[in-house]
Design a protein around this motif. Structure first.
Motif, PDB file in Angstrom:
ATOM      1  N   ALA A  62      -1.206   8.454  -8.774  1.00  0.00           N
ATOM      2  CA  ALA A  62      -1.203   8.007  -7.133  1.00  0.00           C
ATOM      3  C   ALA A  62      -1.475   6.423  -7.110  1.00  0.00           C
ATOM      4  CB  ALA A  62      -2.273   8.844  -6.583  1.00  0.00           C
ATOM      5  N   CYS A  63      -0.868   6.210  -6.099  1.00  0.00           N
ATOM      6  CA  CYS A  63      -1.173   4.577  -5.876  1.00  0.00           C
ATOM      7  C   CYS A  63      -2.279   4.254  -5.351  1.00  0.00           C
ATOM      8  CB  CYS A  63       0.067   4.036  -4.961  1.00  0.00           C
ATOM      9  SG  CYS A  63       1.902   4.363  -5.632  1.00  0.00           S
ATOM     10  N   ALA A  64      -3.033   3.462  -5.377  1.00  0.00           N
ATOM     11  CA  ALA A  64      -4.097   2.777  -5.030  1.00  0.00           C
ATOM     12  C   ALA A  64      -4.196   2.429  -3.605  1.00  0.00           C
ATOM     13  CB  ALA A  64      -4.643   1.476  -5.674  1.00  0.00           C
ATOM     14  N   ASP A  65      -5.223   2.763  -2.826  1.00  0.00           N
ATOM     15  CA  ASP A  65      -5.291   2.694  -1.239  1.00  0.00           C
ATOM     16  C   ASP A  65      -5.015   0.880  -1.141  1.00  0.00           C
ATOM     17  OD1 ASP A  65      -5.225   5.242  -0.716  1.00  0.00           O
ATOM     18  OD2 ASP A  65      -7.432   5.469  -0.624  1.00  0.00           O
ATOM     19  N   GLU A 112       3.372  -0.851 -10.180  1.00  0.00           N
ATOM     20  CA  GLU A 112       2.528  -0.733  -9.583  1.00  0.00           C
ATOM     21  C   GLU A 112       1.591   0.376  -9.593  1.00  0.00           C
ATOM     22  OE1 GLU A 112       1.076  -0.739  -4.728  1.00  0.00           O
ATOM     23  OE2 GLU A 112       3.244  -1.822  -5.350  1.00  0.00           O
ATOM     24  N   CYS A 113       2.165   1.441  -9.415  1.00  0.00           N
ATOM     25  CA  CYS A 113       1.379   2.896  -9.511  1.00  0.00           C
ATOM     26  C   CYS A 113       1.204   3.399 -10.775  1.00  0.00           C
ATOM     27  CB  CYS A 113       2.128   3.728  -8.355  1.00  0.00           C
ATOM     28  SG  CYS A 113       2.106   2.982  -6.680  1.00  0.00           S
ATOM     29  N   GLY A 114       2.171   3.036 -11.570  1.00  0.00           N
ATOM     30  CA  GLY A 114       1.941   4.052 -12.709  1.00  0.00           C
ATOM     31  C   GLY A 114       2.618   5.341 -12.706  1.00  0.00           C
ATOM     32  N   CYS A 120       0.882  -1.185   0.065  1.00  0.00           N
ATOM     33  CA  CYS A 120      -0.128  -0.086  -0.111  1.00  0.00           C
ATOM     34  C   CYS A 120       0.969   0.971  -0.079  1.00  0.00           C
ATOM     35  CB  CYS A 120      -0.690  -0.162   1.120  1.00  0.00           C
ATOM     36  SG  CYS A 120      -0.020   0.303   2.642  1.00  0.00           S
ATOM     37  N   PRO A 121       0.276   2.326  -0.050  1.00  0.00           N
ATOM     38  CA  PRO A 121       1.203   3.626  -0.152  1.00  0.00           C
ATOM     39  C   PRO A 121       1.966   3.770   1.193  1.00  0.00           C
ATOM     40  CG  PRO A 121      -1.071   4.162  -0.981  1.00  0.00           C
ATOM     41  CD  PRO A 121      -1.116   2.624  -0.542  1.00  0.00           C
ATOM     42  N   LEU A 122       1.315   3.849   2.256  1.00  0.00           N
ATOM     43  CA  LEU A 122       2.046   3.616   3.556  1.00  0.00           C
ATOM     44  C   LEU A 122       3.356   2.729   3.698  1.00  0.00           C
ATOM     45  CD1 LEU A 122      -0.396   4.291   6.339  1.00  0.00           C
ATOM     46  CD2 LEU A 122       1.435   5.759   5.777  1.00  0.00           C
ATOM     47  N   CYS A 123       2.988   1.547   2.859  1.00  0.00           N
ATOM     48  CA  CYS A 123       4.216   0.521   3.016  1.00  0.00           C
ATOM     49  C   CYS A 123       5.275   0.873   2.024  1.00  0.00           C
ATOM     50  CB  CYS A 123       3.706  -0.771   2.327  1.00  0.00           C
ATOM     51  SG  CYS A 123       1.959  -1.590   3.187  1.00  0.00           S
ATOM     52  N   LEU A 124       4.983   1.639   1.170  1.00  0.00           N
ATOM     53  CA  LEU A 124       5.959   2.060   0.112  1.00  0.00           C
ATOM     54  C   LEU A 124       6.727   3.268   0.595  1.00  0.00           C
ATOM     55  CD1 LEU A 124       3.775   2.250  -3.209  1.00  0.00           C
ATOM     56  CD2 LEU A 124       5.595   0.638  -2.678  1.00  0.00           C
ATOM     57  N   LEU A 125       5.984   4.096   1.499  1.00  0.00           N
ATOM     58  CA  LEU A 125       6.728   5.035   2.215  1.00  0.00           C
ATOM     59  C   LEU A 125       7.650   4.382   3.215  1.00  0.00           C
ATOM     60  CD1 LEU A 125       7.140   8.196   3.041  1.00  0.00           C
ATOM     61  CD2 LEU A 125       5.324   7.996   4.423  1.00  0.00           C
TER      62      LEU A 125
END
Length: 185
Positions: free
Chosen positions: A170-173, A165-167, A36-41
């Motif tokens: 914005a990345c999908a939640d 994954e995100c293109g 998820c976006p937080l995981c990527l962060l």
């Protein structure tokens, strides 16, 4: 602690960061759990945690190098705490699978807190900032260089899969598909 030992300790810390990045990458590829976006962060912040040790290996230990890693660890602890708090309600299944009873973001929080404590402890040893006259190669030797390139390689691989994954948006939640690999794009 001498400068030579500090370089070795920094190389070991890079191997620890590489292990975390590789585990996250393996969960993504083997278990098909897209981050998820937080995981990527959190992955980005683990890669930023490696900047201090890389600089210490390349230029010798300096308090400012440790400070950069310390700031990344604090930011990582904040981001992972945010994700833990998102899933703290009873009955919430959490995001992704669990490892030894904890989700990956909980392990990441533990890792960032451990990094903060270890960085603070390492900063207590002043002798590492003095030139000890050892015949250490300017880049820390093969052991240290392998650690540096391993972290750089894993970070680059994570960047590529994040782009897939995100293109370019914005990345999908709750991602379920690699955006750039979808049919008909």
């Amino acid at each position: 602690m001498t400068q030579t030992r500090a370089i070795t300790l920094n190389a070991l810390s890079l191997y620890a960061v590489a292990l975390v990045l590789a585990a996250a990458f393996a969960a993504q590829l083997v278990l098909h759990e897209l981050p998820c976006p937080l995981c990527l962060l959190q992955r980005i912040l683990f890669a930023m945690l490696a900047i201090g040790p890389i600089l210490n290996i390349r230029f010798g230990p300096r308090p400012s190098h440790y400070a950069m890693s310390l700031l990344a660890a604090v930011a990582g602890a904040v981001a992972s705490t945010r994700q833990v708090l998102l899933h703290i309600m009873p009955g919430d299944p959490g995001y992704g699978s669990a490892l030894l009873g904890y989700h990956y973001y909980t392990w990441v929080l533990i890792g960032f807190i451990a990094a903060i404590v270890l960085l603070a402890a390492v900063l207590l040893f002043d002798r590492q900032f003095e030139d000890d006259g050892a015949a250490l190669p300017p880049t820390g030797g093969l052991f240290a260089q392998a650690a540096v390139w391993l972290v750089i390689g894993l970070t680059a691989a994570n960047v590529v899969t994040t782009l897939l994954e995100c293109g370019f948006g914005a990345c999908a939640d709750n991602p379920v598909v690699y955006e750039l690999l979808k049919r008909g794009v």
